[in-house]
Scaffold this motif. Structure first.
Motif, PDB file in Angstrom:
ATOM      1  N   LEU A 134       0.671  -1.132  -0.085  1.00  0.00           N
ATOM      2  CA  LEU A 134       0.018   0.165  -0.057  1.00  0.00           C
ATOM      3  C   LEU A 134       0.674   1.204   0.210  1.00  0.00           C
ATOM      4  O   LEU A 134       0.462   2.276  -0.510  1.00  0.00           O
ATOM      5  CB  LEU A 134      -1.029  -0.007   1.208  1.00  0.00           C
ATOM      6  N   LEU A 135       2.013   1.104   0.582  1.00  0.00           N
ATOM      7  CA  LEU A 135       2.984   2.144   0.707  1.00  0.00           C
ATOM      8  C   LEU A 135       3.808   2.632  -0.338  1.00  0.00           C
ATOM      9  O   LEU A 135       4.572   3.605  -0.549  1.00  0.00           O
ATOM     10  CB  LEU A 135       3.744   2.087   2.168  1.00  0.00           C
ATOM     11  N   ILE A 136       3.891   1.692  -1.528  1.00  0.00           N
ATOM     12  CA  ILE A 136       4.795   1.750  -2.557  1.00  0.00           C
ATOM     13  C   ILE A 136       4.528   2.989  -3.481  1.00  0.00           C
ATOM     14  O   ILE A 136       5.568   3.678  -3.630  1.00  0.00           O
ATOM     15  CB  ILE A 136       4.762   0.531  -3.399  1.00  0.00           C
ATOM     16  N   PRO A 137       3.467   3.438  -3.537  1.00  0.00           N
ATOM     17  CA  PRO A 137       3.449   4.660  -4.254  1.00  0.00           C
ATOM     18  C   PRO A 137       3.773   5.898  -3.576  1.00  0.00           C
ATOM     19  O   PRO A 137       3.601   7.037  -4.255  1.00  0.00           O
ATOM     20  CB  PRO A 137       1.817   4.759  -4.785  1.00  0.00           C
ATOM     21  N   VAL A 138       3.592   5.847  -2.272  1.00  0.00           N
ATOM     22  CA  VAL A 138       3.799   7.161  -1.517  1.00  0.00           C
ATOM     23  C   VAL A 138       5.063   8.092  -1.754  1.00  0.00           C
ATOM     24  O   VAL A 138       5.172   9.259  -2.061  1.00  0.00           O
ATOM     25  CB  VAL A 138       3.636   6.815  -0.125  1.00  0.00           C
ATOM     26  N   PRO A 139       6.191   7.208  -1.781  1.00  0.00           N
ATOM     27  CA  PRO A 139       7.389   8.058  -2.071  1.00  0.00           C
ATOM     28  C   PRO A 139       7.478   8.743  -3.342  1.00  0.00           C
ATOM     29  O   PRO A 139       7.739  10.066  -3.566  1.00  0.00           O
ATOM     30  CB  PRO A 139       8.665   6.915  -2.178  1.00  0.00           C
ATOM     31  N   LEU A 140       6.889   8.093  -4.552  1.00  0.00           N
ATOM     32  CA  LEU A 140       6.697   8.836  -5.792  1.00  0.00           C
ATOM     33  C   LEU A 140       5.847  10.159  -5.763  1.00  0.00           C
ATOM     34  O   LEU A 140       5.901  10.961  -6.190  1.00  0.00           O
ATOM     35  CB  LEU A 140       6.147   7.994  -6.749  1.00  0.00           C
ATOM     36  N   LEU A 141       4.619   9.855  -4.949  1.00  0.00           N
ATOM     37  CA  LEU A 141       3.734  11.094  -5.063  1.00  0.00           C
ATOM     38  C   LEU A 141       4.258  11.964  -4.006  1.00  0.00           C
ATOM     39  O   LEU A 141       4.058  13.208  -4.483  1.00  0.00           O
ATOM     40  CB  LEU A 141       2.258  10.556  -4.229  1.00  0.00           C
ATOM     41  N   ALA A 142       4.900  11.990  -3.061  1.00  0.00           N
ATOM     42  CA  ALA A 142       5.583  12.765  -2.375  1.00  0.00           C
ATOM     43  C   ALA A 142       6.840  13.578  -3.313  1.00  0.00           C
ATOM     44  O   ALA A 142       6.966  14.704  -3.185  1.00  0.00           O
ATOM     45  CB  ALA A 142       6.324  12.212  -1.168  1.00  0.00           C
ATOM     46  N   GLY A 143       7.580  12.726  -4.060  1.00  0.00           N
ATOM     47  CA  GLY A 143       8.702  13.230  -4.738  1.00  0.00           C
ATOM     48  C   GLY A 143       8.244  14.114  -6.128  1.00  0.00           C
ATOM     49  O   GLY A 143       8.925  14.748  -6.358  1.00  0.00           O
ATOM     50  N   LEU A 144       6.810  14.194  -6.244  1.00  0.00           N
ATOM     51  CA  LEU A 144       6.336  14.944  -7.323  1.00  0.00           C
ATOM     52  C   LEU A 144       6.601  16.558  -6.917  1.00  0.00           C
ATOM     53  O   LEU A 144       6.471  17.637  -7.897  1.00  0.00           O
ATOM     54  CB  LEU A 144       4.788  14.638  -7.540  1.00  0.00           C
ATOM     55  N   LEU A 145       6.921  16.878  -5.702  1.00  0.00           N
ATOM     56  CA  LEU A 145       7.327  18.007  -5.432  1.00  0.00           C
ATOM     57  C   LEU A 145       8.670  18.750  -5.825  1.00  0.00           C
ATOM     58  O   LEU A 145       8.822  19.784  -5.816  1.00  0.00           O
ATOM     59  CB  LEU A 145       7.198  18.245  -3.847  1.00  0.00           C
ATOM     60  N   SER A 146       9.357  17.507  -6.343  1.00  0.00           N
ATOM     61  CA  SER A 146      10.543  17.981  -6.910  1.00  0.00           C
ATOM     62  C   SER A 146      10.757  18.232  -8.423  1.00  0.00           C
ATOM     63  O   SER A 146      10.069  17.287  -9.054  1.00  0.00           O
ATOM     64  CB  SER A 146      11.558  16.872  -6.665  1.00  0.00           C
ATOM     65  N   ARG A 147      11.213  19.307  -8.797  1.00  0.00           N
ATOM     66  CA  ARG A 147      10.985  19.760 -10.278  1.00  0.00           C
ATOM     67  C   ARG A 147      11.938  18.922 -11.111  1.00  0.00           C
ATOM     68  O   ARG A 147      11.708  18.478 -11.995  1.00  0.00           O
ATOM     69  CB  ARG A 147      11.458  21.166 -10.585  1.00  0.00           C
ATOM     70  N   ALA A 148      13.070  18.090 -10.276  1.00  0.00           N
ATOM     71  CA  ALA A 148      13.980  17.643 -11.114  1.00  0.00           C
ATOM     72  C   ALA A 148      13.242  16.148 -11.325  1.00  0.00           C
ATOM     73  O   ALA A 148      13.451  15.650 -12.404  1.00  0.00           O
ATOM     74  CB  ALA A 148      15.214  17.251 -10.154  1.00  0.00           C
ATOM     75  N   LEU A 149      12.655  15.538 -10.529  1.00  0.00           N
ATOM     76  CA  LEU A 149      11.810  14.432 -10.607  1.00  0.00           C
ATOM     77  C   LEU A 149      10.719  14.471 -11.679  1.00  0.00           C
ATOM     78  O   LEU A 149      10.513  13.692 -12.611  1.00  0.00           O
ATOM     79  CB  LEU A 149      11.152  13.893  -9.362  1.00  0.00           C
ATOM     80  N   ARG A 150      10.081  15.705 -11.614  1.00  0.00           N
ATOM     81  CA  ARG A 150       9.069  15.619 -12.717  1.00  0.00           C
ATOM     82  C   ARG A 150       9.654  15.953 -13.962  1.00  0.00           C
ATOM     83  O   ARG A 150       8.928  15.326 -15.008  1.00  0.00           O
ATOM     84  CB  ARG A 150       8.088  17.262 -12.474  1.00  0.00           C
ATOM     85  N   ALA A 151      10.797  16.349 -14.099  1.00  0.00           N
ATOM     86  CA  ALA A 151      11.359  16.568 -15.522  1.00  0.00           C
ATOM     87  C   ALA A 151      12.043  15.351 -15.844  1.00  0.00           C
ATOM     88  O   ALA A 151      11.850  14.902 -17.200  1.00  0.00           O
ATOM     89  CB  ALA A 151      12.733  17.439 -15.323  1.00  0.00           C
ATOM     90  N   ASP A 152      12.429  14.291 -14.889  1.00  0.00           N
ATOM     91  CA  ASP A 152      13.144  12.897 -15.523  1.00  0.00           C
ATOM     92  C   ASP A 152      11.685  12.139 -15.689  1.00  0.00           C
ATOM     93  O   ASP A 152      11.774  11.284 -16.704  1.00  0.00           O
ATOM     94  CB  ASP A 152      13.664  12.399 -14.667  1.00  0.00           C
ATOM     95  N   LEU A 153      10.587  12.257 -15.141  1.00  0.00           N
ATOM     96  CA  LEU A 153       9.221  11.690 -15.417  1.00  0.00           C
ATOM     97  C   LEU A 153       8.956  12.039 -16.944  1.00  0.00           C
ATOM     98  O   LEU A 153       8.555  11.211 -17.747  1.00  0.00           O
ATOM     99  CB  LEU A 153       8.191  11.903 -14.464  1.00  0.00           C
ATOM    100  N   SER A 154       9.055  13.252 -17.193  1.00  0.00           N
ATOM    101  CA  SER A 154       8.666  13.753 -18.768  1.00  0.00           C
ATOM    102  C   SER A 154       9.708  13.039 -19.739  1.00  0.00           C
ATOM    103  O   SER A 154       9.130  12.577 -20.677  1.00  0.00           O
ATOM    104  CB  SER A 154       8.932  15.133 -18.672  1.00  0.00           C
ATOM    105  N   ARG A 155      10.832  12.981 -19.216  1.00  0.00           N
ATOM    106  CA  ARG A 155      11.817  12.351 -20.391  1.00  0.00           C
ATOM    107  C   ARG A 155      11.523  10.724 -20.370  1.00  0.00           C
ATOM    108  O   ARG A 155      11.713  10.231 -21.394  1.00  0.00           O
ATOM    109  CB  ARG A 155      13.353  12.328 -19.590  1.00  0.00           C
ATOM    110  N   LEU A 156      11.262  10.127 -19.326  1.00  0.00           N
ATOM    111  CA  LEU A 156      10.843   8.745 -19.238  1.00  0.00           C
ATOM    112  C   LEU A 156       9.560   8.374 -20.298  1.00  0.00           C
ATOM    113  O   LEU A 156       9.412   7.437 -20.738  1.00  0.00           O
ATOM    114  CB  LEU A 156      10.601   8.366 -18.024  1.00  0.00           C
ATOM    115  N   ASN A 157       8.788   9.562 -20.338  1.00  0.00           N
ATOM    116  CA  ASN A 157       7.525   9.220 -21.083  1.00  0.00           C
ATOM    117  C   ASN A 157       7.633   9.657 -22.491  1.00  0.00           C
ATOM    118  O   ASN A 157       6.738   9.680 -23.247  1.00  0.00           O
ATOM    119  CB  ASN A 157       6.503  10.318 -20.620  1.00  0.00           C
ATOM    120  N   ARG A 158       8.876   9.905 -22.956  1.00  0.00           N
ATOM    121  CA  ARG A 158       9.076  10.485 -24.329  1.00  0.00           C
ATOM    122  C   ARG A 158       9.801   8.998 -25.021  1.00  0.00           C
ATOM    123  O   ARG A 158      10.807   8.718 -24.729  1.00  0.00           O
ATOM    124  CB  ARG A 158       9.901  11.680 -24.440  1.00  0.00           C
TER     125      ARG A 158
END
Length: 221
Positions: free
Chosen positions: A77-101
């Protein structure tokens, strides 16, 4: 994932491709490393407790089945929590965008990987190669399905028996598939010390980056 034809072609002269000289290159932020580390430990805990529940020899060795079930449920149940909290990081959001391209160079990388072609220039990649992008998409989808089926199995009074039976079947077989894929992911990491160093310290050698990720752009300060 989004296909972006021509994305690999440099379009901005202010962000040149990586050079081989200078200090080490920053690859992951502190937030990204903590998200990866926490998610990895929760996933491994989930896999380990699942093994203790389904492998008779491990079940006999560990015992305390009710405790193992509880740890398994809450770690999943807790597995998604770190990623959801990490979305506050601009660097993480940028890398998620790269992974989606997913662009033409990624298809070229996959063709070379299938041919086991390691000649220079045969596997063009940006910050993330095509294999890493496919792994990220697959594991994210797999964990979402595991979470959904796990909740159906946990809250037994919410759904009909046929739903819970189907959820159990999908959960069990997908868990096996995820375990195999995770083993492959860990084997690839063990074979690449510089990639592990990047995830551990956040920085990598520029020569490695130029060799393994030649289309990666110089980060803007």
């Amino acid at each position: 994932m989004t296909s972006t034809p021509g994305w690999a072609v440099p379009t901005d002269g202010t962000t040149p491709l990586l050079s081989e000289h200078g200090p080490k290159l920053r690859r992951f932020s502190t937030a990204e490393r903590w998200v990866h580390r926490t998610t990895a430990w929760l996933t491994l805990l989930c896999v380990a407790t699942a093994a203790c529940l389904y492998v008779p020899q491990l079940a006999e060795l560990v015992g305390r089945r009710r405790l193992v079930v509880t740890v398994h449920e809450w770690s999943g149940l807790l597995i998604p929590v770190p990623l959801l909290a990490g979305l506050l990081s601009r660097a993480l959001r940028a890398d998620l965008s790269r992974l989606n391209r997913f662009g033409p160079h990624d298809r070229r990388w996959l063709r070379a990987a299938l041919r086991r072609d390691r000649t220079p220039g045969s596997r063009p990649a940006g910050k993330f190669n095509a294999g890493q992008k496919l792994y990220a998409a697959w594991i994210a989808g797999g964990l979402l399905v595991m979470l959904g089926t796990g909740l159906l199995m946990w809250f037994t009074g919410l759904t009909p028996l046929v739903w819970r039976t189907g959820a159990t079947f999908v959960h069990d077989w997908l868990a096996l598939a995820i375990g195999i894929v995770l083993a492959g992911h860990m084997a690839k990491a063990l074979a690449d010390p510089e990639a592990r160093r990047g995830m551990r310290t956040g920085s990598v050698e520029r020569l490695w980056a130029r060799s393994e990720h030649p289309l990666w752009r110089e980060p803007e300060e």
